[in-house]
Design an enzyme around this catalytic site. Structure first.
Site, PDB file in Angstrom:
ATOM      1  N   ARG A  12      -2.379  -9.953   6.207  1.00 15.44           N
ATOM      2  CA  ARG A  12      -2.850 -10.087   4.821  1.00 15.44           C
ATOM      3  C   ARG A  12      -1.768  -9.551   3.887  1.00 15.44           C
ATOM      4  O   ARG A  12      -1.468  -8.361   3.894  1.00 15.44           O
ATOM      5  CB  ARG A  12      -4.170  -9.318   4.651  1.00 15.44           C
ATOM      6  CG  ARG A  12      -4.818  -9.454   3.282  1.00 15.44           C
ATOM      7  CD  ARG A  12      -6.123  -8.656   3.230  1.00 15.44           C
ATOM      8  NE  ARG A  12      -6.799  -8.805   1.943  1.00 15.44           N
ATOM      9  CZ  ARG A  12      -6.568  -8.050   0.877  1.00 15.44           C
ATOM     10  NH1 ARG A  12      -5.667  -7.065   0.954  1.00 15.44           N
ATOM     11  NH2 ARG A  12      -7.227  -8.247  -0.245  1.00 15.44           N
ATOM     12  N   LYS A  32       0.821  -1.206   0.000  1.00 20.33           N
ATOM     13  CA  LYS A  32       0.000   0.000   0.000  1.00 20.33           C
ATOM     14  C   LYS A  32       0.863   1.266   0.000  1.00 20.33           C
ATOM     15  O   LYS A  32       2.069   1.235   0.232  1.00 20.33           O
ATOM     16  CB  LYS A  32      -0.939  -0.002   1.215  1.00 20.33           C
ATOM     17  CG  LYS A  32      -2.054  -1.033   1.093  1.00 20.33           C
ATOM     18  CD  LYS A  32      -3.012  -0.963   2.269  1.00 20.33           C
ATOM     19  CE  LYS A  32      -4.161  -1.953   2.094  1.00 20.33           C
ATOM     20  NZ  LYS A  32      -5.090  -1.952   3.253  1.00 20.33           N
TER      21      LYS A  32
END
Length: 262
Positions: free
Chosen positions: A243, A208
């Protein structure tokens, strides 16, 4: 039922989309998706998280029908091939219902049960785990900790009203969703502040922009080492589920950390 409380669970990401921010189109066909899923399992994924819609910044929402068309064939085939629990990344109640019928064991809802009808679908499937993620617009009168904790409490109470058992729940503070870079880094630094009571936590920071803010300009794939490092820090702070895209790197990092710290 999935045990969310087990430590160091690596959730492998399988995007069945043409436009995901990090791997769009790579696993778009059924054959490619199944091949990558098998690789993630071989590398040590404890959970497979399947997504049929990109949620990158500025994403264009697809219809529930398109999302279902992308993910359901993959779920149906995977449940024949593996006992690894299948998670589905969706906020559409109709997709969640179809995925559960196809064999999914977890619904990973990035809208945190805010979609009308989602609670009813999940209340009717008592064997399914639920990941409740915060992605609402930030309430600026509250600190990020206060805002997320208030959201957790609200959704927990709604689950109680629908007779959803507490052991089915896992919470996710939603790194990268509607938060400033500083707030995202705060969430990474202080997992204890973003845990709801003693419920399990899931952290998803892999590739991200938060990672980019930490290491500088980089493509999503170039953020894997830093993503594993940030996720390892979260695991050391007690976060149960990590994750990630890079499953082997995450599993290896956890293995070495445990060997050296015990």
């Amino acid at each position: 039922m999935i045990d969310f409380r087990k430590k160091d669970q690596v959730m492998g990401i399988l995007n069945v989309t043409p436009d995901s921010f990090s791997d769009g189109g790579e696993h778009y066909t059924l054959e490619d998706a199944l091949s990558h899923a098998e690789l993630l399992i071989k590398e040590g994924a404890a959970i497979l998280d399947i997504g049929g819609q990109s949620t990158r910044p500025g994403y264009q929402e697809v219809t529930p029908e398109i999302e279902a068309q992308r993910i359901l064939p993959v779920i149906r085939e995977l449940v024949k091939r593996t006992d690894v629990p299948i998670s589905v990344d969706t906020y559409f109640p109709e997709v969640a219902a179809a995925a559960i019928q196809a064999g999914a064991k977890i619904i990973n809802d990035i809208k945190g049960l805010d979609s009308p009808g989602m609670l009813e679908v999940l209340a009717a499937a008592p064997q399914v785990g639920i990941v409740i993620m915060h992605s609402r617009p930030r309430r600026k009168e509250l600190s990020v900790k206060e805002d997320i904790q208030a959201f957790y409490l609200e959704q927990f109470e709604r689950c109680k009203e629908h007779n959803i058992a507490p052991e089915r729940l896992c919470f996710d503070p939603g790194i990268g969703f509607g938060k400033t870079p500083e707030e995202n880094i705060q969430i990474l630094q202080q997992p204890a502040d973003f845990r709801f009571r003693d419920f399990p936590l899931l952290y998803g920071v892999s590739r991200k922009r938060t990672i980019q803010h930490l290491i500088g300009d980089s493509s999503p794939e170039e953020r894997d080492y830093a993503s594993v490092t940030a996720s390892l820090f979260a695991a050391q702070a007690g976060v149960e589920i990590l994750r990630v895209h890079e499953v082997k790197g995450m599993v290896d990092a956890l293995t070495v950390w445990h060997r050296l710290s015990h």
